[in-house]
Design an enzyme around this catalytic site. Structure first.
Site, short mmCIF file in Angstrom:
data_model
loop_
_atom_site.label_atom_id
_atom_site.label_comp_id
_atom_site.label_asym_id
_atom_site.label_seq_id
_atom_site.Cartn_x
_atom_site.Cartn_y
_atom_site.Cartn_z
N CYS A 179 -55.58 -46.03 27.86
CA CYS A 179 -55.25 -47.20 27.04
C CYS A 179 -53.85 -46.93 26.52
O CYS A 179 -53.66 -46.06 25.66
CB CYS A 179 -56.23 -47.38 25.88
SG CYS A 179 -55.75 -48.76 24.81
N CYS A 188 -53.34 -48.03 22.49
CA CYS A 188 -54.02 -47.32 21.40
C CYS A 188 -55.00 -46.34 22.02
O CYS A 188 -54.60 -45.40 22.66
CB CYS A 188 -54.69 -48.28 20.43
SG CYS A 188 -55.79 -49.47 21.22
N SER A 189 -56.28 -46.58 21.87
CA SER A 189 -57.27 -45.70 22.50
C SER A 189 -58.54 -46.47 22.82
O SER A 189 -59.65 -45.99 22.58
CB SER A 189 -57.57 -44.50 21.60
OG SER A 189 -58.06 -44.94 20.34
N CYS A 190 -58.41 -47.68 23.36
CA CYS A 190 -59.57 -48.47 23.76
C CYS A 190 -60.37 -47.66 24.78
O CYS A 190 -59.81 -47.07 25.70
CB CYS A 190 -59.14 -49.81 24.34
SG CYS A 190 -58.32 -50.85 23.11
#
Length: 167
Positions: free
Chosen positions: A71, A74-76
């Protein structure tokens, strides 16, 4: 009570849920086809709830193609199937470098791919999550689903590792 229920649900979400999905796909070709065509419906067959607001896709690693998930914003992450993401997945270094030099990043993480294997980096977003079906280990067809699931690691479902070999 509502908050406590959500905390309990989140704690129950671990990579074992994703491993269950992968093992079924390895051993059941019709399930794998449904999973690749309509991940949400196929996963629902296993009674695993997926967030309603997120599109969900499954990609398959084969002898000729390897997918790795990132991602970039962000950190999906597919928490419904894998639980909380590892710290390295959320790091700026991984998120930037895996797009620019994916083979080097994978090598540093212990996975060296042959040059002829096509490498695809897939980008999760706030609206889209990915799960990787790791390349099937030789001999997996002789195992039960539970035993096959034991070969599937969190990192193999992100694409930074292979599934464990059949012993």
């Amino acid at each position: 009570e509502e908050i406590q229920n959500q905390i309990t649900t989140n704690e129950e979400r671990t990579p074992a849920l994703g491993a269950k999905v992968v093992a079924r796909a390895w051993l059941n070709p019709s399930f794998k086809k449904r999973l690749l065509d309509d991940a949400r419906s196929a996963i629902a067959e296993l009674e695993i709830p997926i967030e309603e607001h997120v599109e969900f896709r499954v990609v398959e690693n084969t002898p000729g193609i390897h997918h790795v998930v990132v991602c970039t914003l962000c950190s999906c992450y597919p928490r419904a199937l894998l639980g909380e993401p590892p710290e390295w997945y959320k790091s700026m270094a991984y998120r930037q470098r895996v797009v620019v030099e994916p083979r080097q990043v994978l090598r540093e993480m212990g996975l060296t791919l042959d040059a002829e294997i096509k490498l695809r980096v897939v980008d999760s977003t706030a609206d889209l999550r990915y799960l990787v079906i790791p390349k099937e280990p030789e001999g997996v067809e002789e195992l039960s689903e539970d035993k096959a699931a034991e070969l599937v690691t969190r990192d193999s479902m992100i694409g930074v590792a292979q599934a464990t070999s059949v012993r």
